[in-house]
Design a protein around this motif. Structure first.
Motif, PDB file in Angstrom:
ATOM      1  N   LYS A 113       5.621   3.778   9.327  1.00 19.20           N
ATOM      2  CA  LYS A 113       6.361   3.820   8.070  1.00 19.20           C
ATOM      3  C   LYS A 113       5.702   2.907   7.031  1.00 19.20           C
ATOM      4  O   LYS A 113       5.484   3.316   5.880  1.00 19.20           O
ATOM      5  CB  LYS A 113       7.800   3.387   8.311  1.00 19.20           C
ATOM      6  CG  LYS A 113       8.682   3.411   7.070  1.00 19.20           C
ATOM      7  CD  LYS A 113      10.085   2.908   7.372  1.00 19.20           C
ATOM      8  CE  LYS A 113      10.079   1.422   7.660  1.00 19.20           C
ATOM      9  NZ  LYS A 113      11.434   0.866   7.826  1.00 19.20           N
ATOM     10  N   ALA A 114       5.382   1.685   7.441  1.00 21.83           N
ATOM     11  CA  ALA A 114       4.757   0.737   6.514  1.00 21.83           C
ATOM     12  C   ALA A 114       3.367   1.203   6.100  1.00 21.83           C
ATOM     13  O   ALA A 114       2.955   1.017   4.946  1.00 21.83           O
ATOM     14  CB  ALA A 114       4.690  -0.649   7.152  1.00 21.83           C
ATOM     15  N   PHE A 115       2.643   1.791   7.044  1.00 22.50           N
ATOM     16  CA  PHE A 115       1.311   2.322   6.721  1.00 22.50           C
ATOM     17  C   PHE A 115       1.422   3.376   5.626  1.00 22.50           C
ATOM     18  O   PHE A 115       0.653   3.374   4.662  1.00 22.50           O
ATOM     19  CB  PHE A 115       0.674   2.925   7.975  1.00 22.50           C
ATOM     20  CG  PHE A 115      -0.689   3.516   7.737  1.00 22.50           C
ATOM     21  CD1 PHE A 115      -1.817   2.725   7.812  1.00 22.50           C
ATOM     22  CD2 PHE A 115      -0.838   4.869   7.429  1.00 22.50           C
ATOM     23  CE1 PHE A 115      -3.084   3.259   7.584  1.00 22.50           C
ATOM     24  CE2 PHE A 115      -2.089   5.415   7.199  1.00 22.50           C
ATOM     25  CZ  PHE A 115      -3.217   4.605   7.279  1.00 22.50           C
ATOM     26  N   MET A 116       2.388   4.281   5.761  1.00 23.79           N
ATOM     27  CA  MET A 116       2.574   5.342   4.773  1.00 23.79           C
ATOM     28  C   MET A 116       2.978   4.774   3.412  1.00 23.79           C
ATOM     29  O   MET A 116       2.507   5.233   2.369  1.00 23.79           O
ATOM     30  CB  MET A 116       3.621   6.328   5.269  1.00 23.79           C
ATOM     31  CG  MET A 116       3.120   7.283   6.326  1.00 23.79           C
ATOM     32  SD  MET A 116       1.815   8.377   5.693  1.00 23.79           S
ATOM     33  CE  MET A 116       2.739   9.303   4.454  1.00 23.79           C
ATOM     34  N   VAL A 117       3.857   3.776   3.422  1.00 24.94           N
ATOM     35  CA  VAL A 117       4.290   3.158   2.164  1.00 24.94           C
ATOM     36  C   VAL A 117       3.095   2.558   1.434  1.00 24.94           C
ATOM     37  O   VAL A 117       2.938   2.707   0.217  1.00 24.94           O
ATOM     38  CB  VAL A 117       5.356   2.074   2.420  1.00 24.94           C
ATOM     39  CG1 VAL A 117       5.603   1.239   1.160  1.00 24.94           C
ATOM     40  CG2 VAL A 117       6.665   2.716   2.869  1.00 24.94           C
ATOM     41  N   ALA A 118       2.229   1.875   2.185  1.00 24.74           N
ATOM     42  CA  ALA A 118       1.066   1.230   1.567  1.00 24.74           C
ATOM     43  C   ALA A 118       0.013   2.238   1.120  1.00 24.74           C
ATOM     44  O   ALA A 118      -0.518   2.157   0.013  1.00 24.74           O
ATOM     45  CB  ALA A 118       0.445   0.229   2.547  1.00 24.74           C
ATOM     46  N   VAL A 119      -0.289   3.205   1.972  1.00 21.46           N
ATOM     47  CA  VAL A 119      -1.415   4.093   1.704  1.00 21.46           C
ATOM     48  C   VAL A 119      -1.088   5.149   0.651  1.00 21.46           C
ATOM     49  O   VAL A 119      -1.999   5.744   0.061  1.00 21.46           O
ATOM     50  CB  VAL A 119      -1.899   4.746   3.018  1.00 21.46           C
ATOM     51  CG1 VAL A 119      -1.111   5.997   3.360  1.00 21.46           C
ATOM     52  CG2 VAL A 119      -3.389   5.047   2.965  1.00 21.46           C
ATOM     53  N   THR A 120       0.203   5.408   0.397  1.00 16.02           N
ATOM     54  CA  THR A 120       0.564   6.398  -0.623  1.00 16.02           C
ATOM     55  C   THR A 120       0.866   5.756  -1.967  1.00 16.02           C
ATOM     56  O   THR A 120       1.436   6.390  -2.842  1.00 16.02           O
ATOM     57  CB  THR A 120       1.784   7.234  -0.181  1.00 16.02           C
ATOM     58  OG1 THR A 120       2.880   6.359   0.122  1.00 16.02           O
ATOM     59  CG2 THR A 120       1.465   8.087   1.027  1.00 16.02           C
ATOM     60  N   ASN A 121       0.475   4.503  -2.116  1.00 15.14           N
ATOM     61  CA  ASN A 121       0.632   3.829  -3.407  1.00 15.14           C
ATOM     62  C   ASN A 121      -0.705   3.900  -4.141  1.00 15.14           C
ATOM     63  O   ASN A 121      -1.608   3.116  -3.866  1.00 15.14           O
ATOM     64  CB  ASN A 121       1.057   2.380  -3.203  1.00 15.14           C
ATOM     65  CG  ASN A 121       1.341   1.669  -4.520  1.00 15.14           C
ATOM     66  OD1 ASN A 121       1.163   2.237  -5.594  1.00 15.14           O
ATOM     67  ND2 ASN A 121       1.784   0.437  -4.436  1.00 15.14           N
ATOM     68  N   PRO A 122      -0.867   4.823  -5.087  1.00 20.19           N
ATOM     69  CA  PRO A 122      -2.162   4.990  -5.758  1.00 20.19           C
ATOM     70  C   PRO A 122      -2.565   3.767  -6.570  1.00 20.19           C
ATOM     71  O   PRO A 122      -3.737   3.543  -6.822  1.00 20.19           O
ATOM     72  CB  PRO A 122      -1.936   6.205  -6.656  1.00 20.19           C
ATOM     73  CG  PRO A 122      -0.471   6.211  -6.926  1.00 20.19           C
ATOM     74  CD  PRO A 122       0.162   5.728  -5.648  1.00 20.19           C
ATOM     75  N   LYS A 123      -1.570   2.969  -6.952  1.00 19.92           N
ATOM     76  CA  LYS A 123      -1.882   1.747  -7.693  1.00 19.92           C
ATOM     77  C   LYS A 123      -2.757   0.824  -6.855  1.00 19.92           C
ATOM     78  O   LYS A 123      -3.615   0.109  -7.382  1.00 19.92           O
ATOM     79  CB  LYS A 123      -0.590   1.027  -8.095  1.00 19.92           C
ATOM     80  CG  LYS A 123       0.039   1.541  -9.377  1.00 19.92           C
ATOM     81  CD  LYS A 123      -0.905   1.375 -10.544  1.00 19.92           C
ATOM     82  CE  LYS A 123      -0.156   1.392 -11.858  1.00 19.92           C
ATOM     83  NZ  LYS A 123      -1.060   1.257 -13.011  1.00 19.92           N
ATOM     84  N   GLY A 124      -2.528   0.844  -5.527  1.00 21.14           N
ATOM     85  CA  GLY A 124      -3.339   0.014  -4.646  1.00 21.14           C
ATOM     86  C   GLY A 124      -4.787   0.445  -4.665  1.00 21.14           C
ATOM     87  O   GLY A 124      -5.702  -0.381  -4.719  1.00 21.14           O
ATOM     88  N   LEU A 125      -5.013   1.750  -4.643  1.00 20.79           N
ATOM     89  CA  LEU A 125      -6.376   2.281  -4.664  1.00 20.79           C
ATOM     90  C   LEU A 125      -7.079   1.920  -5.966  1.00 20.79           C
ATOM     91  O   LEU A 125      -8.238   1.498  -5.978  1.00 20.79           O
ATOM     92  CB  LEU A 125      -6.340   3.801  -4.484  1.00 20.79           C
ATOM     93  CG  LEU A 125      -7.647   4.495  -4.097  1.00 20.79           C
ATOM     94  CD1 LEU A 125      -8.198   3.908  -2.813  1.00 20.79           C
ATOM     95  CD2 LEU A 125      -7.420   5.984  -3.942  1.00 20.79           C
TER      96      LEU A 125
END
Length: 204
Positions: A113-125
């Motif tokens: 769940k946490a992986f998905m929350v982090a990886v689907t945040n385009p702002k992070g990319l």
């Protein structure tokens, strides 16, 4: 990397990581519902998601997302929908008895769940793609520099995730009451839904 640049990167990362975004919110909620021990998997999942984004940025996809509006919006809407989904699930979650806190959820579920929350945040990319190059000397070997920045970011982020988790854990006694759990679930679920809405309207 010169010492002044290194300290500047550490300072920027420490400040930016402190913001109460979806990942920090997830750490606080999971620690509040399941305890610090279980929230460690949330932190590891979020760190793995951020690491994936940093590797993608190293491959140049951060620039692609920044330039290609369609790609940015696709990732953004997936992430927003996932946060809203998690919020709705939390709103509907039944109260847990005291002996069910640690047993009610599987560790790999919190990690994923946490992986998905982090990886689907385009702002992070975009963040990794825009910030990291400012501190990399193209005249020197790139992998060691990128590795150093990655390790620093993950450590700074982990520090803040721990702070948020401790904050969430501190209210566990209060959460032993079913009525208090309902309030916590409603407030936390609402916060996730609001975070999803905010992400949906994020612009480059």
């Amino acid at each position: 990397m010169p010492a002044e640049q290194l300290w500047l990167f550490i300072t920027i990362t420490l400040v930016l990581s402190a913001s109460p975004g979806p990942v920090m919110l997830a750490c606080m909620i999971d620690a509040g519902r399941y305890g610090i021990g279980k929230s460690v998997y949330t932190m590891l999942g979020a760190s793995a998601g951020n690491l994936a984004l940093m590797l993608l940025s190293a491959l140049g996809l951060g620039l692609l997302v920044e330039e290609a509006e369609a790609v940015f919006h696709t990732i953004k809407w997936i992430g927003a929908a996932y946060l809203v989904y998690l919020g709705i699930q939390l709103l509907r979650a039944p109260p847990l008895s005291a002996d069910m806190y640690a047993r009610n959820v599987r560790s790999h579920h919190l990690f994923g769940k946490a992986f998905m929350v982090a990886v689907t945040n385009p702002k992070g990319l975009v963040y990794f793609g825009a910030l990291f190059p400012q501190f990399i000397d193209i005249n020197k070997s790139m992998p060691p520099q990128f590795t150093l920045l990655t390790v620093i970011f993950l450590l700074m982020d982990l520090i803040w995730m721990t702070v948020y988790a401790v904050g969430g854990h501190s209210i566990m006694r209060w959460l032993k009451s079913p009525e208090h759990q309902r309030w916590f679930n409603w407030i936390s679920g609402g916060a996730l839904i609001l975070a999803g809405g905010a992400l949906a309207f994020t612009k480059l």
